[in-house]
Design a protein around this motif. Structure first.
Motif, PDB file in Angstrom:
ATOM      1  N   LEU A 242      75.476  19.542  58.219  1.00 14.22           N
ATOM      2  CA  LEU A 242      74.801  18.412  58.846  1.00 14.22           C
ATOM      3  C   LEU A 242      73.376  18.296  58.319  1.00 14.22           C
ATOM      4  O   LEU A 242      72.551  19.190  58.503  1.00 14.22           O
ATOM      5  N   LEU A 243      73.082  17.181  57.619  1.00 17.01           N
ATOM      6  CA  LEU A 243      71.732  16.889  57.163  1.00 17.01           C
ATOM      7  C   LEU A 243      71.022  16.161  58.296  1.00 17.01           C
ATOM      8  O   LEU A 243      71.519  15.147  58.793  1.00 17.01           O
ATOM      9  N   ILE A 244      69.848  16.660  58.687  1.00 14.57           N
ATOM     10  CA  ILE A 244      69.139  16.129  59.850  1.00 14.57           C
ATOM     11  C   ILE A 244      67.816  15.517  59.412  1.00 14.57           C
ATOM     12  O   ILE A 244      67.070  16.121  58.641  1.00 14.57           O
ATOM     13  N   GLU A 245      67.517  14.332  59.925  1.00 15.33           N
ATOM     14  CA  GLU A 245      66.328  13.604  59.481  1.00 15.33           C
ATOM     15  C   GLU A 245      65.027  14.311  59.824  1.00 15.33           C
ATOM     16  O   GLU A 245      64.115  14.369  59.010  1.00 15.33           O
TER      17      GLU A 245
ATOM     18  N   THR B 182      65.359  12.704  51.478  1.00 15.22           N
ATOM     19  CA  THR B 182      65.906  11.965  50.337  1.00 15.22           C
ATOM     20  C   THR B 182      65.356  12.504  49.028  1.00 15.22           C
ATOM     21  O   THR B 182      66.093  12.704  48.056  1.00 15.22           O
ATOM     22  N   GLU B 183      64.041  12.741  48.993  1.00 11.60           N
ATOM     23  CA  GLU B 183      63.406  13.268  47.781  1.00 11.60           C
ATOM     24  C   GLU B 183      63.954  14.656  47.445  1.00 11.60           C
ATOM     25  O   GLU B 183      64.177  14.987  46.286  1.00 11.60           O
ATOM     26  N   ALA B 184      64.162  15.478  48.479  1.00 10.63           N
ATOM     27  CA  ALA B 184      64.642  16.838  48.256  1.00 10.63           C
ATOM     28  C   ALA B 184      66.040  16.846  47.650  1.00 10.63           C
ATOM     29  O   ALA B 184      66.315  17.564  46.688  1.00 10.63           O
ATOM     30  N   VAL B 185      66.920  16.011  48.191  1.00 10.63           N
ATOM     31  CA  VAL B 185      68.292  15.966  47.671  1.00 10.63           C
ATOM     32  C   VAL B 185      68.298  15.442  46.234  1.00 10.63           C
ATOM     33  O   VAL B 185      69.103  15.870  45.404  1.00 10.63           O
ATOM     34  N   ALA B 186      67.374  14.540  45.913  1.00 11.91           N
ATOM     35  CA  ALA B 186      67.277  14.022  44.546  1.00 11.91           C
ATOM     36  C   ALA B 186      66.877  15.122  43.567  1.00 11.91           C
ATOM     37  O   ALA B 186      67.136  15.031  42.371  1.00 11.91           O
ATOM     38  N   GLN B 187      66.251  16.192  44.092  1.00 12.70           N
ATOM     39  CA  GLN B 187      65.836  17.317  43.257  1.00 12.70           C
ATOM     40  C   GLN B 187      66.660  18.554  43.610  1.00 12.70           C
ATOM     41  O   GLN B 187      66.161  19.678  43.654  1.00 12.70           O
ATOM     42  N   ALA B 188      67.947  18.351  43.841  1.00 17.13           N
ATOM     43  CA  ALA B 188      68.815  19.405  44.363  1.00 17.13           C
ATOM     44  C   ALA B 188      68.763  20.696  43.560  1.00 17.13           C
ATOM     45  O   ALA B 188      68.863  21.795  44.118  1.00 17.13           O
TER      46      ALA B 188
ATOM     47  N   PHE C  70      75.390  13.154  57.973  1.00 15.56           N
ATOM     48  CA  PHE C  70      73.976  12.822  58.128  1.00 15.56           C
ATOM     49  C   PHE C  70      73.714  12.329  59.538  1.00 15.56           C
ATOM     50  O   PHE C  70      74.461  11.518  60.088  1.00 15.56           O
ATOM     51  N   TRP C  71      72.582  12.815  60.108  1.00 16.81           N
ATOM     52  CA  TRP C  71      72.157  12.375  61.431  1.00 16.81           C
ATOM     53  C   TRP C  71      70.672  12.079  61.412  1.00 16.81           C
ATOM     54  O   TRP C  71      69.856  12.940  61.093  1.00 16.81           O
ATOM     55  N   GLY C  72      70.331  10.836  61.708  1.00 15.14           N
ATOM     56  CA  GLY C  72      68.923  10.435  61.756  1.00 15.14           C
ATOM     57  C   GLY C  72      68.707   9.464  62.895  1.00 15.14           C
ATOM     58  O   GLY C  72      69.565   9.307  63.782  1.00 15.14           O
ATOM     59  N   ASP C  73      67.574   8.806  62.911  1.00 16.77           N
ATOM     60  CA  ASP C  73      67.309   7.793  63.927  1.00 16.77           C
ATOM     61  C   ASP C  73      68.260   6.615  63.733  1.00 16.77           C
ATOM     62  O   ASP C  73      68.638   6.288  62.601  1.00 16.77           O
TER      63      ASP C  73
ATOM     64  N   ALA D 149      71.795   5.474  53.292  1.00 19.75           N
ATOM     65  CA  ALA D 149      72.317   4.794  52.106  1.00 19.75           C
ATOM     66  C   ALA D 149      71.786   5.436  50.830  1.00 19.75           C
ATOM     67  O   ALA D 149      72.516   5.597  49.846  1.00 19.75           O
ATOM     68  N   SER D 150      70.515   5.830  50.851  1.00 19.55           N
ATOM     69  CA  SER D 150      69.909   6.463  49.679  1.00 19.55           C
ATOM     70  C   SER D 150      70.541   7.830  49.411  1.00 19.55           C
ATOM     71  O   SER D 150      70.854   8.177  48.268  1.00 19.55           O
ATOM     72  N   LEU D 151      70.756   8.603  50.472  1.00 17.65           N
ATOM     73  CA  LEU D 151      71.375   9.921  50.323  1.00 17.65           C
ATOM     74  C   LEU D 151      72.823   9.799  49.838  1.00 17.65           C
ATOM     75  O   LEU D 151      73.296  10.606  49.036  1.00 17.65           O
ATOM     76  N   ARG D 152      73.500   8.778  50.312  1.00 17.74           N
ATOM     77  CA  ARG D 152      74.919   8.580  49.964  1.00 17.74           C
ATOM     78  C   ARG D 152      75.093   8.357  48.457  1.00 17.74           C
ATOM     79  O   ARG D 152      76.116   8.741  47.876  1.00 17.74           O
ATOM     80  N   LYS D 153      74.082   7.756  47.819  1.00 15.98           N
ATOM     81  CA  LYS D 153      74.159   7.543  46.374  1.00 15.98           C
ATOM     82  C   LYS D 153      74.184   8.876  45.630  1.00 15.98           C
ATOM     83  O   LYS D 153      74.798   8.996  44.569  1.00 15.98           O
ATOM     84  N   ARG D 154      73.485   9.867  46.183  1.00  9.16           N
ATOM     85  CA  ARG D 154      73.434  11.195  45.569  1.00  9.16           C
ATOM     86  C   ARG D 154      74.608  12.058  45.993  1.00  9.16           C
ATOM     87  O   ARG D 154      75.053  12.922  45.248  1.00  9.16           O
ATOM     88  N   LEU D 155      75.087  11.820  47.217  1.00 10.53           N
ATOM     89  CA  LEU D 155      76.151  12.649  47.785  1.00 10.53           C
ATOM     90  C   LEU D 155      77.278  11.732  48.251  1.00 10.53           C
ATOM     91  O   LEU D 155      77.342  11.346  49.422  1.00 10.53           O
ATOM     92  N   PRO D 156      78.195  11.359  47.371  1.00  8.58           N
ATOM     93  CA  PRO D 156      79.257  10.410  47.714  1.00  8.58           C
ATOM     94  C   PRO D 156      80.128  10.836  48.892  1.00  8.58           C
ATOM     95  O   PRO D 156      80.701   9.990  49.588  1.00  8.58           O
ATOM     96  N   ALA D 157      80.243  12.155  49.142  1.00  6.94           N
ATOM     97  CA  ALA D 157      81.078  12.641  50.242  1.00  6.94           C
ATOM     98  C   ALA D 157      80.403  12.510  51.597  1.00  6.94           C
ATOM     99  O   ALA D 157      81.030  12.705  52.645  1.00  6.94           O
ATOM    100  N   LEU D 158      79.126  12.174  51.617  1.00  2.60           N
ATOM    101  CA  LEU D 158      78.350  12.108  52.851  1.00  2.60           C
ATOM    102  C   LEU D 158      78.881  11.026  53.795  1.00  2.60           C
ATOM    103  O   LEU D 158      79.243   9.937  53.370  1.00  2.60           O
ATOM    104  N   ARG D 159      78.913  11.347  55.095  1.00  6.31           N
ATOM    105  CA  ARG D 159      79.324  10.397  56.120  1.00  6.31           C
ATOM    106  C   ARG D 159      78.357  10.461  57.290  1.00  6.31           C
ATOM    107  O   ARG D 159      77.689  11.470  57.498  1.00  6.31           O
ATOM    108  N   VAL D 160      78.295   9.387  58.083  1.00  4.64           N
ATOM    109  CA  VAL D 160      77.410   9.410  59.247  1.00  4.64           C
ATOM    110  C   VAL D 160      78.008  10.299  60.330  1.00  4.64           C
ATOM    111  O   VAL D 160      79.216  10.331  60.544  1.00  4.64           O
TER     112      VAL D 160
END
Length: 367
Positions: free
Chosen positions: A191-194, A233-239, A265-268, A278-289
């Motif tokens: 679980l990625l948390i905002e 988002t920045e962190a995942v882009a630099q995985a 993913f869980w955020g506000d 949406a930005s994270l999903r581009k980097r991680l296609p398997a990601l779901r809300v």
């Protein structure tokens, strides 16, 4: 300077080096620029039109199209900072074409001595030559190493000028990509948390015993609001460069966590939260809300929500566009109002953290 001269000067300033300007709201803009009354500005514009000095303005001072001046533009004096900067670039024998690319940097160099300017120019040349070697080195470190010992210098110079010169500052991350993680050795989900506050609530709810939790390092004293999600988002882009800080348990490597088949993913529940998803999903296609959006959605349906205003620190949030399909129901409900993830109770976190919103919709969750 008389009124006509003030209006003419205002028109040249508003043109900003162009041959014309749009006539919409011209009287108000000229009045403000010239420091005169709008009626006086209108009368003077009409007077200039009758003299043939302005085009696109009626004899009554009303603009009806593109507005231009028929007289020769005044010669613009170059700023002293530009003259000194050019001299510094010439002193180190920089190629004229390269010097022209760096010329726009001059207005950032107020207070620099001639020697400072020469040293800065030499440093930029050195960085340009070494940028492949320095790739992925934090921007503050690179800046201090090459540019007068200043960690902030590189970020203060105009990016477009540096790029034209041959320095791509996007190759140097602007923060150390640290993330805090918690979880078991073999988590059933990730679980990625905002934000870090909800991350701590998830740990308190006991979630780290069965799933892995990931959040960016909060810099708690200085970060606020939307910065948390953007940092994620920045962190995942630099995985490949992420630095893990283990908060609890014995989770696997970050590479393993981000490659987990069930990653959520869980955020506000607001426009910015969905933009981050949406930005994270581009980097991680398997990601779901996450299913943790369900109690937030239900709360909004009961009337618990807030507007996008300054008081809620959301007045600058833009519209939500092109969200992934699984987040479409959320996008419609938060188009005008939002709710923050801290509104979710610890009990709900414990019950829903391991599931996606789709699974809840398929009836896999018992209310």
């Amino acid at each position: 300077m008389n009124i006509e001269e003030k209006v003419i000067s205002a028109l040249w300033t508003l043109m900003g080096g162009r041959d014309f300007l749009q006539g919409k709201g011209l009287v108000g803009r000229v009045a403000k620029m010239a420091g005169i009354d709008p009626l006086e500005a209108k009368m003077t514009l009409g007077k200039l039109a009758r003299k043939g000095i302005t085009e696109g303005v009626s004899e009554h001072g009303e603009a009806f199209g593109r507005v231009s001046l028929t007289i020769e533009a005044p010669k613009r004096e170059e700023p002293v900072s530009l003259i000194r900067w050019r001299e510094a670039l010439s002193a180190i024998k920089m190629d004229e074409s390269e010097a022209a690319m760096l010329a726009p940097c001059h207005d950032r160099l107020e207070g620099f001595s001639d020697a400072d300017m020469r040293d800065l120019a030499s440093g930029l040349i050195g960085l340009k030559s070494a940028q492949e070697t320095e790739k992925n080195t934090p921007r503050f470190v690179v800046s201090a190493k090459y540019l007068l010992g200043s960690s902030k210098m590189l970020g203060s110079l105009p990016t477009s000028s540096l790029k034209a010169f041959g320095i791509d500052i996007s190759a140097f991350p602007d923060a150390i990509p640290q993330v805090v993680v918690a979880g078991s050795e073999n988590p059933e989900a990730v679980l990625l948390i905002e934000n870090p506050h909800s991350f701590e609530e998830a740990i308190a709810a006991g979630c780290s015993h069965k799933i892995a939790l990931v959040v960016t390092y909060g810099y708690g004293l200085s970060r606020s609001g939307e910065s948390y999600g953007n940092s994620l988002t920045e962190a995942v882009a630099q995985a490949d460069r992420l630095v893990p800080l283990i908060r609890k348990g014995n989770p696997p490597s970050l590479k393993t966590l981000l490659g987990h088949p069930k990653i959520l993913f869980w955020g506000d529940l607001d426009r910015e939260g969905l933009r981050i998803y949406a930005s994270l999903r581009k980097r991680l296609p398997a990601l779901r809300v996450s299913a943790l959006y369900l109690p937030m959605q239900e709360a909004m349906e009961r009337g618990i929500s807030h507007p996008y205003t300054k008081a809620t620190a959301k007045e600058k949030q833009g519209t939500t566009e092109r969200v992934p399909e699984d987040a479409m129901p959320l996008a419609s409900i938060c188009s005008d109002r939002g709710i923050d993830q801290e509104a979710v109770s610890r009990e709900e976190i414990a019950r829903l953290a391991s599931m996606s919103l789709d699974e809840v919709g398929q009836g896999k969750c018992q209310r």
